[in-house]
Design a protein around this motif. Structure first.
Motif, short mmCIF file in Angstrom:
data_model
loop_
_atom_site.label_atom_id
_atom_site.label_comp_id
_atom_site.label_asym_id
_atom_site.label_seq_id
_atom_site.Cartn_x
_atom_site.Cartn_y
_atom_site.Cartn_z
N LEU A 178 54.34 32.85 27.88
CA LEU A 178 54.73 33.91 26.93
C LEU A 178 53.94 35.19 27.19
CD1 LEU A 178 55.07 31.91 23.58
CD2 LEU A 178 56.90 32.79 25.06
N LEU A 179 52.62 35.06 27.40
CA LEU A 179 51.82 36.24 27.70
C LEU A 179 52.21 36.83 29.05
CD1 LEU A 179 49.49 38.12 26.95
CD2 LEU A 179 47.93 36.50 28.08
N GLY A 180 52.56 35.98 30.00
CA GLY A 180 53.01 36.47 31.29
C GLY A 180 54.25 37.35 31.17
N GLY A 181 55.19 36.93 30.33
CA GLY A 181 56.38 37.74 30.13
C GLY A 181 56.07 39.08 29.48
N LEU A 182 55.14 39.08 28.53
CA LEU A 182 54.75 40.33 27.87
C LEU A 182 54.10 41.29 28.86
CD1 LEU A 182 54.31 42.06 25.33
CD2 LEU A 182 52.20 40.77 24.92
N LEU A 183 53.18 40.77 29.70
CA LEU A 183 52.50 41.63 30.67
C LEU A 183 53.44 42.10 31.77
CD1 LEU A 183 49.04 39.86 30.94
CD2 LEU A 183 49.45 42.23 30.27
N TRP A 184 54.43 41.30 32.11
CA TRP A 184 55.39 41.71 33.13
C TRP A 184 56.11 42.99 32.71
CZ3 TRP A 184 56.16 40.07 38.02
CH2 TRP A 184 57.30 40.52 38.68
N ARG A 185 56.42 43.07 31.42
CA ARG A 185 57.09 44.28 30.92
C ARG A 185 56.10 45.44 30.78
NH1 ARG A 185 59.40 40.34 27.56
NH2 ARG A 185 58.02 40.95 25.84
N SER A 186 54.85 45.14 30.47
CA SER A 186 53.88 46.21 30.20
C SER A 186 53.31 46.84 31.46
CB SER A 186 52.72 45.65 29.35
OG SER A 186 53.19 45.15 28.12
N LEU A 187 53.15 46.04 32.51
CA LEU A 187 52.55 46.54 33.75
C LEU A 187 53.63 47.08 34.67
CD1 LEU A 187 50.04 43.63 34.44
CD2 LEU A 187 49.47 45.93 33.66
N GLY A 188 53.46 48.29 35.14
CA GLY A 188 54.43 48.87 36.05
C GLY A 188 54.29 48.27 37.44
N SER A 189 55.39 48.20 38.16
CA SER A 189 55.37 47.65 39.52
C SER A 189 54.61 48.56 40.48
CB SER A 189 56.80 47.45 40.03
OG SER A 189 57.50 48.69 40.01
N ALA A 190 54.37 49.83 40.08
CA ALA A 190 53.64 50.74 40.97
C ALA A 190 52.15 50.43 41.01
CB ALA A 190 53.84 52.19 40.52
N SER A 191 51.66 49.61 40.09
CA SER A 191 50.24 49.29 40.04
C SER A 191 49.93 48.18 41.02
CB SER A 191 49.86 48.86 38.62
OG SER A 191 48.52 48.49 38.56
N SER A 192 49.24 48.52 42.09
CA SER A 192 48.92 47.52 43.12
C SER A 192 47.57 47.83 43.74
CB SER A 192 50.00 47.50 44.20
OG SER A 192 50.09 48.77 44.83
N GLY A 193 47.04 46.84 44.42
CA GLY A 193 45.75 46.99 45.06
C GLY A 193 45.89 47.23 46.56
N GLN A 194 44.81 46.90 47.27
CA GLN A 194 44.76 47.12 48.70
C GLN A 194 44.99 45.80 49.45
OE1 GLN A 194 44.17 50.02 50.35
NE2 GLN A 194 43.88 51.29 48.55
N ARG A 195 45.53 45.89 50.66
CA ARG A 195 45.57 44.72 51.53
C ARG A 195 44.15 44.47 52.03
NH1 ARG A 195 49.12 41.73 54.50
NH2 ARG A 195 50.88 43.04 53.90
N ILE A 196 43.63 43.30 51.76
CA ILE A 196 42.25 42.97 52.10
C ILE A 196 42.23 42.09 53.34
CG2 ILE A 196 40.13 41.88 51.27
CD1 ILE A 196 40.88 44.43 49.81
N THR A 197 41.37 42.41 54.29
CA THR A 197 41.22 41.63 55.51
C THR A 197 39.88 40.89 55.48
OG1 THR A 197 40.15 43.44 56.69
CG2 THR A 197 42.56 43.36 56.76
N ARG A 198 39.73 40.00 56.43
CA ARG A 198 38.45 39.31 56.55
C ARG A 198 37.33 40.29 56.86
NH1 ARG A 198 39.71 34.64 60.78
NH2 ARG A 198 40.92 36.36 61.64
N GLU A 199 37.67 41.34 57.63
CA GLU A 199 36.67 42.36 57.93
C GLU A 199 36.25 43.09 56.67
OE1 GLU A 199 39.52 41.94 59.52
OE2 GLU A 199 38.78 41.12 61.42
N GLY A 200 37.22 43.36 55.78
CA GLY A 200 36.88 44.00 54.53
C GLY A 200 36.00 43.12 53.67
N PHE A 201 36.29 41.84 53.65
CA PHE A 201 35.45 40.91 52.89
C PHE A 201 34.04 40.88 53.46
CE2 PHE A 201 34.04 36.52 51.85
CZ PHE A 201 34.04 36.67 50.47
N ALA A 202 33.95 40.88 54.80
CA ALA A 202 32.63 40.90 55.44
C ALA A 202 31.88 42.18 55.10
CB ALA A 202 32.78 40.75 56.95
N ARG A 203 32.60 43.31 55.05
CA ARG A 203 31.96 44.58 54.69
C ARG A 203 31.41 44.55 53.27
NH1 ARG A 203 36.04 49.23 55.29
NH2 ARG A 203 34.29 50.34 54.30
N THR A 204 32.13 43.86 52.38
CA THR A 204 31.66 43.75 51.00
C THR A 204 30.36 42.96 50.92
OG1 THR A 204 33.93 43.86 50.18
CG2 THR A 204 32.28 42.98 48.68
#
Length: 422
Positions: A178-204
């Protein structure tokens, strides 16, 4: 590039994201109030049920960064809502589990759902507000975890006594989609993160300031869960409280956590993340030291437990804020995922350590172990701060040298006289 855009009503979105924290926090912590009931149903010891908390936390710790590498570039609503669906399926599997082994598989499924939710919800909350409001936004989102302690754990204990422990997981199985359905409507599809690689994880992880900060998170959570997983036997056997009092004790602990989370949101911009983390550690040292040495007086035990609960979650929001400041923009989601992993790895380590110590030496050994782990966490914080100062100093030196070299070259090209050798 993070393409998130502000919502027209972020005040409504942040508590909804916090509700996702509440659901997966309750799913991981509910067992603390259900140890005896679940142990009787599956014919195992309460310490064996406590191990399921460790399994859930370890699965979360391993899965959170892996999911960010595999799916971190996807819209965050897919991660959050998909994680809630997995959480609901895991809760349903727990209801139907006939024994400990089946319950173990269900816990792994729930942990995978939680691992998808946590980092994405934190990153979304931070991305939806201005930088100066991030501390309060993160505190609002993380308040769901606090409410899982103040409401989820004691409610689980109460329902386990009055109805059945399975009733809690039925509620989770219904509430999560039920909460998943509510958030699906509230969060826009334009909100996204970055593609993370193993190199990026190593940098972190290769940056010392960040690595030591993550180790601090793991140690502080281990110190708390060494005692919190077995809080019921600790307070009954060490301070003489009755079993009937435990629902109220768990509620009191959670109320202290609510106060701590509110203080984190209000004091974060005034004190800054480092001072607030230091204040949290100081309170935990006093609480664990007191619980280890105090006479067996119920009122004193409750007062020290309340100090623990207020200061125990005080560092969570400033820790996330500090990691956002340390990480470049492209790696912030991964830094938050690594932080969530460190948090749950610490919960797993603490729960496992507490279960083993309680079986070997009784509840008297829990608080000294919690104190030792907390002091090691304080040491990790100092190493992180020193590494950050060293990095800042080295960067400043490089900039000065580069500026001096540029100025010298410019002056040399303009004013150096030509000398003719006869």
């Amino acid at each position: 590039m993070d393409r998130s855009r502000p919502l027209s009503c972020p005040r409504r979105l942040l508590p909804t994201l916090g509700a996702s924290y509440f659901l997966f926090g309750t799913s991981s912590l509910a067992l603390i109030g259900l140890l005896d009931a679940m142990a009787a149903a599956w014919q195992v010891t309460p310490a064996r049920i406590a191990e399921l908390v460790a399994v859930h936390s370890l699965t979360f710790a391993l899965a959170a960064p892996l999911l960010q590498m595999l799916c971190g570039h996807r819209p965050r609503r897919e991660l959050i809502c998909g994680g809630l669906m997995l959480l609901g399926l895991g809760a349903l599997a727990t209801v139907l589990a006939p024994d400990w082994s089946a319950g173990l598989a269900a816990r792994v499924l729930m942990a995978l759902g939680a691992a998808a939710i946590g980092p994405a919800a934190s990153a979304e909350g931070a991305a939806r507000v201005e930088p100066q409001r991030q501390a309060r936004a993160l505190a609002t989102v993380f308040a769901g975890m606090t409410l899982a302690i103040v409401l989820g754990t004691p409610l689980a204990a109460w329902l386990g006594q009055t109805l059945s422990w399975r009733a809690i997981f039925v509620l989770l199985a219904v509430a999560a989609p039920l909460l998943g359905g509510l958030l699906w409507r509230s969060l826009g599809s334009a909100s996204s993160g970055q593609r993370i690689t193993r190199e990026g994880f190593a940098r972190t992880l290769e940056r010392p300031a960040t690595a030591w900060a993550l180790l601090m998170m793991m140690l502080l959570m281990a110190g708390q869960f060494c005692g919190y997983t077995l809080l019921v036997p600790l307070m009954t056997r060490r301070f003489g409280l009755g079993e009937a009092d435990m629902t109220g004790v768990l509620m009191l602990f959670g109320l202290g956590g609510v106060v701590g989370n509110l203080l984190a949101g209000r004091l974060g911009s005034r004190l800054g993340p480092v001072r607030l983390i230091g204040l949290s550690i100081a309170g935990l040292v006093l609480a664990f030291g007191g619980l280890a040495l105090a006479p067996r007086l119920p009122a004193l035990g409750l007062a020290l437990m309340l100090l623990w609960s207020v200061t125990g979650l005080l560092f969570a929001a400033p820790q996330q804020q500090r990691l956002i400041q340390l990480a470049p923009a492209s790696l912030r989601s991964l830094a938050l995922a690594a932080n969530a992993s460190a948090m749950y790895l610490g919960m797993s380590l603490g729960a496992w350590t507490g279960a083993r110590l309680c079986g070997l030496a009784g509840v008297e050994a829990l608080m000294p172990a919690s104190l030792l782990l907390t002091l090691l966490g304080a040491l990790a914080l100092q190493r992180s701060l020193q590494a950050q100062r060293d990095e800042d100093s080295a960067g400043c030196t490089r900039r000065l040298n580069a500026g001096a070299g540029t100025a010298s070259a410019a002056l040399g090209g303009a004013t150096t006289p030509k000398v003719w050798v006869q």
